[in-house]
Design a protein around this motif. Structure first.
Motif, PDB file in Angstrom:
ATOM      1  N   ILE A   1     -11.801  -0.638  72.595  1.00 53.29           N
ATOM      2  CA  ILE A   1     -12.562  -0.893  71.365  1.00 53.29           C
ATOM      3  C   ILE A   1     -12.895  -2.378  71.258  1.00 53.29           C
ATOM      4  O   ILE A   1     -14.024  -2.759  70.919  1.00 53.29           O
ATOM      5  CB  ILE A   1     -11.768  -0.427  70.127  1.00 53.29           C
ATOM      6  CG1 ILE A   1     -11.629   1.095  70.110  1.00 53.29           C
ATOM      7  CG2 ILE A   1     -12.446  -0.910  68.837  1.00 53.29           C
ATOM      8  CD1 ILE A   1     -10.673   1.611  69.061  1.00 53.29           C
ATOM      9  N   ALA A   2     -11.912  -3.205  71.565  1.00 49.43           N
ATOM     10  CA  ALA A   2     -12.120  -4.656  71.505  1.00 49.43           C
ATOM     11  C   ALA A   2     -13.247  -5.089  72.439  1.00 49.43           C
ATOM     12  O   ALA A   2     -14.123  -5.884  72.059  1.00 49.43           O
ATOM     13  CB  ALA A   2     -10.823  -5.379  71.866  1.00 49.43           C
ATOM     14  N   ALA A   3     -13.257  -4.546  73.656  1.00 47.33           N
ATOM     15  CA  ALA A   3     -14.295  -4.910  74.621  1.00 47.33           C
ATOM     16  C   ALA A   3     -15.665  -4.420  74.168  1.00 47.33           C
ATOM     17  O   ALA A   3     -16.674  -5.131  74.298  1.00 47.33           O
ATOM     18  CB  ALA A   3     -13.954  -4.329  75.991  1.00 47.33           C
ATOM     19  N   GLU A   4     -15.708  -3.219  73.614  1.00 51.88           N
ATOM     20  CA  GLU A   4     -16.980  -2.624  73.191  1.00 51.88           C
ATOM     21  C   GLU A   4     -17.582  -3.361  72.004  1.00 51.88           C
ATOM     22  O   GLU A   4     -18.807  -3.545  71.917  1.00 51.88           O
ATOM     23  CB  GLU A   4     -16.758  -1.151  72.828  1.00 51.88           C
ATOM     24  CG  GLU A   4     -18.011  -0.379  72.466  1.00 51.88           C
ATOM     25  CD  GLU A   4     -18.887  -0.079  73.664  1.00 51.88           C
ATOM     26  OE1 GLU A   4     -20.092   0.188  73.448  1.00 51.88           O
ATOM     27  OE2 GLU A   4     -18.383  -0.105  74.808  1.00 51.88           O
ATOM     28  N   LEU A   5     -16.743  -3.806  71.074  1.00 58.68           N
ATOM     29  CA  LEU A   5     -17.226  -4.422  69.832  1.00 58.68           C
ATOM     30  C   LEU A   5     -17.051  -5.945  69.816  1.00 58.68           C
ATOM     31  O   LEU A   5     -17.247  -6.569  68.774  1.00 58.68           O
ATOM     32  CB  LEU A   5     -16.497  -3.799  68.632  1.00 58.68           C
ATOM     33  CG  LEU A   5     -16.697  -2.289  68.431  1.00 58.68           C
ATOM     34  CD1 LEU A   5     -15.938  -1.810  67.198  1.00 58.68           C
ATOM     35  CD2 LEU A   5     -18.185  -1.940  68.307  1.00 58.68           C
ATOM     36  N   PHE A   6     -16.674  -6.513  70.974  1.00 59.29           N
ATOM     37  CA  PHE A   6     -16.513  -7.966  71.098  1.00 59.29           C
ATOM     38  C   PHE A   6     -15.488  -8.511  70.096  1.00 59.29           C
ATOM     39  O   PHE A   6     -15.732  -9.469  69.371  1.00 59.29           O
ATOM     40  CB  PHE A   6     -17.860  -8.678  70.931  1.00 59.29           C
ATOM     41  CG  PHE A   6     -18.909  -8.189  71.886  1.00 59.29           C
ATOM     42  CD1 PHE A   6     -18.893  -8.567  73.225  1.00 59.29           C
ATOM     43  CD2 PHE A   6     -19.903  -7.314  71.460  1.00 59.29           C
ATOM     44  CE1 PHE A   6     -19.846  -8.100  74.115  1.00 59.29           C
ATOM     45  CE2 PHE A   6     -20.865  -6.833  72.340  1.00 59.29           C
ATOM     46  CZ  PHE A   6     -20.830  -7.229  73.679  1.00 59.29           C
ATOM     47  N   LEU A   7     -14.323  -7.858  70.078  1.00 59.17           N
ATOM     48  CA  LEU A   7     -13.212  -8.260  69.227  1.00 59.17           C
ATOM     49  C   LEU A   7     -12.021  -8.596  70.111  1.00 59.17           C
ATOM     50  O   LEU A   7     -11.993  -8.265  71.294  1.00 59.17           O
ATOM     51  CB  LEU A   7     -12.804  -7.109  68.281  1.00 59.17           C
ATOM     52  CG  LEU A   7     -13.875  -6.492  67.387  1.00 59.17           C
ATOM     53  CD1 LEU A   7     -13.322  -5.234  66.727  1.00 59.17           C
ATOM     54  CD2 LEU A   7     -14.313  -7.495  66.328  1.00 59.17           C
ATOM     55  N   SER A   8     -11.015  -9.225  69.531  1.00 59.83           N
ATOM     56  CA  SER A   8      -9.757  -9.374  70.251  1.00 59.83           C
ATOM     57  C   SER A   8      -8.977  -8.064  70.115  1.00 59.83           C
ATOM     58  O   SER A   8      -9.163  -7.325  69.136  1.00 59.83           O
ATOM     59  CB  SER A   8      -8.931 -10.518  69.658  1.00 59.83           C
ATOM     60  OG  SER A   8      -8.405 -10.138  68.396  1.00 59.83           O
ATOM     61  N   PRO A   9      -8.112  -7.727  71.072  1.00 59.83           N
ATOM     62  CA  PRO A   9      -7.311  -6.507  70.950  1.00 59.83           C
ATOM     63  C   PRO A   9      -6.485  -6.468  69.671  1.00 59.83           C
ATOM     64  O   PRO A   9      -6.336  -5.407  69.055  1.00 59.83           O
ATOM     65  CB  PRO A   9      -6.416  -6.559  72.191  1.00 59.83           C
ATOM     66  CG  PRO A   9      -7.216  -7.327  73.191  1.00 59.83           C
ATOM     67  CD  PRO A   9      -7.927  -8.381  72.388  1.00 59.83           C
TER      68      PRO A   9
END
Length: 221
Positions: free
Chosen positions: A176-184
């Motif tokens: 999810i973090a990678a898809e939405l450009f967030l930190s884990p």
């Protein structure tokens, strides 16, 4: 920390095999077995295990009704149920997920996978692979009798809705973090807030809600 486990299956040989495998792990302890639905409900109420391995087809009270009774008891909210079934997409599995199970395993699962599954569920994560999640929850969505109160999702921010869509696709916090450009860590925080806002037990139930509310449609990826 020791993970406590209860086993429900109408076959003594299956129960004995699971017990021997799990008790051999340093961080696990089987607190009891039951061969009926009534028996496992009573055992869970008494021992309050972290994880229940739940057979579906048992004499008398079946595993679905036993799951429903356990999940509906607020004093047992810390107990997670894993349905153990013969067929991956058995209709009974769909019913069990609806009832509040945190995941499922097939009975011919490799021993190492069973052990991993217990640890995953005890840690609060869902036990559904992305591909299985989509197929299973599509079945759940097809059988939905009525959508949840649409106002329930109004409590979510736009970002939280985006995260919920990703959860419904079976993605991990890291994905999810990678898809939405967030930190884990941020992704994990969003998931925790969504769980709290929507008042559901775990990620599996978030996926159910995402489909039944219409936020996600069957066939989406």
């Amino acid at each position: 920390m020791t993970i406590t486990i209860a086993i429900a299956d109408d076959q003594q040989l299956v129960r004995g095999g699971f017990r021997a495998l799990l008790d051999a792990e340093a961080d696990m302890r089987v607190v009891g077995e039951a061969g009926t639905g009534e028996g496992i409900v009573a055992l869970v109420e008494r021992e309050r295990p972290d994880v229940v391995l739940m057979d579906i087809r048992m004499p008398g009270l079946d595993g679905i009704e036993a799951t429903t009774r356990i999940v509906s008891d607020p004093t047992l909210s810390a107990t997670r149920i894993v349905v153990v079934t013969t067929f991956e997409l058995d209709d009974y599995v769909v019913a069990a997920i609806r009832a509040g199970a945190s995941g499922f395993l097939v009975k011919d699962t490799e021993p190492v996978e069973l052990i991993r599954a217990v640890r995953v569920v005890a840690g609060g994560d869902a036990l559904l692979s992305p591909g299985v999640t989509r197929r299973l929850l599509a079945r759940v969505a097809e059988g939905a009798r009525a959508p949840h109160d649409q106002g329930l999702l109004d409590s979510l921010t736009d970002r939280e809705r985006e995260v919920l869509v990703q959860v419904a696709a079976g993605r991990s916090n890291e994905e999810i973090a990678a898809e939405l450009f967030l930190s884990p860590l941020t992704a994990k925080t969003h998931v925790s807030r969504i769980l709290t806002k929507l008042g559901v037990r775990d990620r599996v139930q978030l996926v159910v809600l995402a489909y039944e509310s219409g936020l996600v449609k069957p066939g989406w990826h």
